[in-house]
Design an enzyme around this catalytic site. Structure first.
Site, PDB file in Angstrom:
ATOM      1  N   HIS A 139      -8.064  -3.547  10.140  1.00 28.68           N
ATOM      2  CA  HIS A 139      -9.311  -4.253   9.814  1.00 28.68           C
ATOM      3  C   HIS A 139     -10.176  -4.447  11.068  1.00 28.68           C
ATOM      4  O   HIS A 139     -10.343  -5.583  11.529  1.00 28.68           O
ATOM      5  CB  HIS A 139      -8.994  -5.626   9.203  1.00 28.68           C
ATOM      6  CG  HIS A 139      -8.162  -5.608   7.957  1.00 28.68           C
ATOM      7  ND1 HIS A 139      -7.513  -6.722   7.450  1.00 28.68           N
ATOM      8  CD2 HIS A 139      -7.872  -4.596   7.084  1.00 28.68           C
ATOM      9  CE1 HIS A 139      -6.873  -6.411   6.332  1.00 28.68           C
ATOM     10  NE2 HIS A 139      -7.061  -5.121   6.086  1.00 28.68           N
ATOM     11  N   HIS A 145     -13.759  -4.045   3.925  1.00 28.76           N
ATOM     12  CA  HIS A 145     -12.320  -4.269   4.004  1.00 28.76           C
ATOM     13  C   HIS A 145     -11.718  -3.744   5.309  1.00 28.76           C
ATOM     14  O   HIS A 145     -11.199  -4.531   6.094  1.00 28.76           O
ATOM     15  CB  HIS A 145     -11.634  -3.624   2.778  1.00 28.76           C
ATOM     16  CG  HIS A 145     -10.138  -3.724   2.786  1.00 28.76           C
ATOM     17  ND1 HIS A 145      -9.373  -3.554   1.662  1.00 28.76           N
ATOM     18  CD2 HIS A 145      -9.260  -3.955   3.780  1.00 28.76           C
ATOM     19  CE1 HIS A 145      -8.095  -3.697   1.957  1.00 28.76           C
ATOM     20  NE2 HIS A 145      -8.003  -3.935   3.254  1.00 28.76           N
ATOM     21  N   GLU A 153       0.830  -1.212   0.000  1.00 27.09           N
ATOM     22  CA  GLU A 153       0.000   0.000   0.000  1.00 27.09           C
ATOM     23  C   GLU A 153       0.866   1.266   0.000  1.00 27.09           C
ATOM     24  O   GLU A 153       0.327   2.366   0.143  1.00 27.09           O
ATOM     25  CB  GLU A 153      -0.934   0.025   1.218  1.00 27.09           C
ATOM     26  CG  GLU A 153      -1.878  -1.161   1.338  1.00 27.09           C
ATOM     27  CD  GLU A 153      -3.194  -0.985   0.569  1.00 27.09           C
ATOM     28  OE1 GLU A 153      -3.313   0.019  -0.161  1.00 27.09           O
ATOM     29  OE2 GLU A 153      -4.063  -1.870   0.691  1.00 27.09           O
ATOM     30  N   HIS A 164      -3.702   1.864   8.491  1.00 29.11           N
ATOM     31  CA  HIS A 164      -4.795   1.059   7.933  1.00 29.11           C
ATOM     32  C   HIS A 164      -4.902  -0.244   8.709  1.00 29.11           C
ATOM     33  O   HIS A 164      -3.896  -0.906   8.959  1.00 29.11           O
ATOM     34  CB  HIS A 164      -4.520   0.788   6.448  1.00 29.11           C
ATOM     35  CG  HIS A 164      -5.355  -0.330   5.904  1.00 29.11           C
ATOM     36  ND1 HIS A 164      -6.728  -0.295   5.901  1.00 29.11           N
ATOM     37  CD2 HIS A 164      -5.015  -1.536   5.373  1.00 29.11           C
ATOM     38  CE1 HIS A 164      -7.195  -1.420   5.390  1.00 29.11           C
ATOM     39  NE2 HIS A 164      -6.174  -2.189   5.074  1.00 29.11           N
TER      40      HIS A 164
HETATM   41  O1  2HA Z   1      -1.333  -4.927   4.096  1.00 29.53           O
HETATM   42  O2  2HA Z   1      -4.377  -4.878   4.772  1.00 29.53           O
HETATM   43  O3  2HA Z   1      -5.139  -3.850   2.484  1.00 29.53           O
HETATM   44  C1  2HA Z   1      -2.381  -5.796   4.017  1.00 29.53           C
HETATM   45  C2  2HA Z   1      -3.655  -5.062   3.843  1.00 29.53           C
HETATM   46  C3  2HA Z   1      -3.972  -4.572   2.497  1.00 29.53           C
HETATM   47 ZN    ZN Z   2      -6.344  -4.084   4.416  1.00 34.97          ZN
END
Ligand code: 2HA
Ligand code: ZN
Length: 269
Positions: free
Chosen positions: A144, A214, A118, A142
């Site tokens: 999840h 996501h 990313e 980022h």
């Molecule tokens: O790096 O989460 O979106 C792994 C991720 C990609």
């Molecule tokens: Zn991700």
């Protein structure tokens, strides 16, 4: 082994904060396998000798990011697990230097670890925040978060401002700690510039965005505070889901109660 952190206490402290947050992402169950990635602008922490460090390899960026010319970033490594970033941040991430024209980078420390896939999207976001928004945000994070991602599976929550307002209305802290609300980015293939560009559109108005089905991405001045914004939104999501699991619709704070907070804490409209 020598580390770039050995003679730079400020950089070591920053990397230690990043490792702390990587540990939280794992403990929260937000970072399965290699899920998530972090980049932090560390330019102000580097000493002059960093410019003389040998590079492992120069890599072209998919564009020119002039506002980041000669900047340094700590970046988590591609395929690396957050739980290992927490324990050994310099073996699961690296320091990169953007070149003087802003169109390539090299890895300068400690090891030849390729940055997250990313990276082009992180770099374009850092560049946007500085060049267009005129802000000195240092962090892109980022991850999840299970509860927040679950809520993006409901179509009506993807309409502008719906999910953000719902989460604000669960607990006063969310209105205060995430004053710019929550942007929504429609589903896109991970790691693509389409996803990055759709995210940048939302970063015009928000510091935290949800990527449909996501994850979550936040920009901020400080890695701990960036984590706190996501954590607070997750708290709101848990309150909402707890109420639903208990079989009732949460009443939610009223618009008047939220507007009152905005006035009392002088929050942006
Ligand atoms: O790096 O989460 O979106 C792994 C991720 C990609
Ligand atoms: Zn991700």
């Amino acid at each position: 082994m020598n580390s770039i952190l050995d003679n730079n206490a400020a950089l070591a402290a920053q990397v230690s904060d990043i490792a702390e947050v990587a540990g939280y992402l794992w403990q929260r169950g937000w970072a399965e396998r290699n899920g998530g990635n972090i980049s932090v602008n560390v330019t102000e922490l580097m000493d002059k000798s960093a410019n003389n460090l040998l590079a492992f390899a120069q890599v072209q960026l998919p564009g020119t990011f002039k506002a980041l010319a000669n900047n340094f970033f700590y970046v988590t490594g591609t395929g690396k697990r957050m739980r290992y970033v927490a324990a050994k941040p310099m073996e699961n991430g690296c320091i990169i230097r953007i070149n003087a024209s802003g169109d390539a980078y090299d890895i300068i420390a400690d090891n030849n670890i390729a940055p997250t896939s990313e990276l082009p999207s992180h770099i374009s976001m850092h560049n946007y925040m500085r060049a267009v928004k005129g802000r000195n945000t240092k962090v892109v994070c980022h991850t999840h978060p299970t509860d927040l991602v679950a809520l993006t599976h409901k179509k009506e929550f993807l309409e502008p401002n719906v999910l953000g307002h719902l989460l604000w209305s669960m607990i006063p802290e969310t209105r205060i700690i995430v004053p710019l609300g929550l942007g929504i980015v429609p589903y896109n293939v991970p790691g693509t510039m389409n996803l990055a560009n759709a995210t940048i559109e939302q970063l015009d108005k928000h510091d935290v965005v949800m990527w449909e089905k996501h994850g979550c991405l936040a920009v901020g001045d400080d890695i701990i505070e960036t984590f706190d914004m996501i954590d607070t939104l997750s708290k709101s999501a848990q309150i909402y889901l707890c109420a639903k699991q208990a079989g009732f619709e949460p009443e939610c704070m009223s618009k008047t109660q939220m507007d009152e907070l905005a006035v009392y804490f002088k929050l942006p409209e």
